[in-house]
Design a protein around this motif. Structure first.
Motif, PDB file in Angstrom:
ATOM      1  N   LYS A   6      22.458  33.120  96.464  1.00  0.00           N
ATOM      2  CA  LYS A   6      23.661  32.590  95.843  1.00  0.00           C
ATOM      3  C   LYS A   6      24.852  32.846  96.758  1.00  0.00           C
ATOM      4  O   LYS A   6      24.916  33.869  97.426  1.00  0.00           O
ATOM      5  CB  LYS A   6      23.920  33.268  94.495  1.00  0.00           C
ATOM      6  N   ALA A  42      27.409  25.239  94.729  1.00  0.00           N
ATOM      7  CA  ALA A  42      26.072  24.857  95.174  1.00  0.00           C
ATOM      8  C   ALA A  42      25.928  25.026  96.676  1.00  0.00           C
ATOM      9  O   ALA A  42      24.861  25.373  97.176  1.00  0.00           O
ATOM     10  CB  ALA A  42      25.778  23.418  94.769  1.00  0.00           C
ATOM     11  N   ASP A  43      27.011  24.776  97.401  1.00  0.00           N
ATOM     12  CA  ASP A  43      27.052  24.991  98.851  1.00  0.00           C
ATOM     13  C   ASP A  43      28.502  25.214  99.251  1.00  0.00           C
ATOM     14  O   ASP A  43      29.417  24.975  98.462  1.00  0.00           O
ATOM     15  CB  ASP A  43      26.407  23.826  99.618  1.00  0.00           C
ATOM     16  N   GLU A  46      31.144  22.429  98.504  1.00  0.00           N
ATOM     17  CA  GLU A  46      31.377  21.874  97.166  1.00  0.00           C
ATOM     18  C   GLU A  46      32.773  22.267  96.676  1.00  0.00           C
ATOM     19  O   GLU A  46      33.097  23.457  96.586  1.00  0.00           O
ATOM     20  CB  GLU A  46      30.331  22.394  96.168  1.00  0.00           C
ATOM     21  N   THR A  51      32.428  22.040  91.141  1.00  0.00           N
ATOM     22  CA  THR A  51      31.579  23.122  90.647  1.00  0.00           C
ATOM     23  C   THR A  51      31.823  23.324  89.157  1.00  0.00           C
ATOM     24  O   THR A  51      30.875  23.460  88.377  1.00  0.00           O
ATOM     25  CB  THR A  51      31.857  24.438  91.407  1.00  0.00           C
ATOM     26  N   ARG A  54      30.270  20.467  87.176  1.00  0.00           N
ATOM     27  CA  ARG A  54      28.804  20.593  87.191  1.00  0.00           C
ATOM     28  C   ARG A  54      28.336  21.718  86.270  1.00  0.00           C
ATOM     29  O   ARG A  54      27.404  21.555  85.472  1.00  0.00           O
ATOM     30  CB  ARG A  54      28.320  20.842  88.628  1.00  0.00           C
ATOM     31  N   GLU A  55      28.984  22.877  86.371  1.00  0.00           N
ATOM     32  CA  GLU A  55      28.564  24.021  85.550  1.00  0.00           C
ATOM     33  C   GLU A  55      28.777  23.774  84.064  1.00  0.00           C
ATOM     34  O   GLU A  55      27.938  24.153  83.244  1.00  0.00           O
ATOM     35  CB  GLU A  55      29.285  25.295  86.003  1.00  0.00           C
TER      36      GLU A  55
END
Length: 153
Positions: A6, A42-43, A46, A51, A54-55
């Motif tokens: 992570k 994620a990377d 991002e 993020t 998405r989360e």
């Protein structure tokens, strides 16, 4: 074989109603640990807003792009819980968390990922703050009345 670690960069999204009811979710694998939406990028490339969107979708099934997602411009650095340090590269002990809030018109039904959360509650903000053991989550929840009143973010 290279394990994928992570990235120690994450978001916190406090989801709330206009009357400051806050969504709290109980972590799977950690009884009585209640929290808001959280998650790592994620990377490295991002964007933090992406993020957060998405989360929120992954953890609740809610489309954050349909609501008032506010970037507070606050970042918290904290020590990663010992029980989670193996998820990060050796030697990584701290995470940098960026804070967002998202206002929804009323308490929503959410679709939890059972591998991440066991249940959820909508609570008045002070009760929600008292429920979490995360100091960053607690402080963000307690800032809601001020942040919400400060106008568009």
């Amino acid at each position: 074989m290279n394990p994928r670690y992570k990235i120690p960069r994450s978001v916190l999204v406090v989801i709330h109603t206009p009357d400051l009811q806050v969504l709290m979710m109980e972590r799977a694998g950690w009884k009585d640990f209640w929290q808001s939406v959280t998650g790592s990028v994620a990377d490295e490339s991002e964007p933090l807003r992406d993020t957060a969107i998405r989360e929120v979708r992954e953890e609740t099934g809610v489309d954050a792009s349909r609501y008032d997602l506010r970037d507070w411009g606050i970042e918290n650095r904290f020590e990663i819980f010992k029980r989670h340090q193996s998820r990060y590269a050796p030697g990584v002990t701290h995470n940098l968390e960026h804070v967002f809030s998202m206002e929804v018109p009323e308490p929503l039904e959410v679709a939890l990922d059972p591998t991440e959360h066991l249940g959820y509650r909508w609570l008045p903000y002070r009760e929600a703050a008292a429920l979490t053991i995360s100091w960053t989550n607690r402080e963000a929840i307690l800032l809601l009345p001020t942040k919400r009143a400060s106008g568009p973010g």
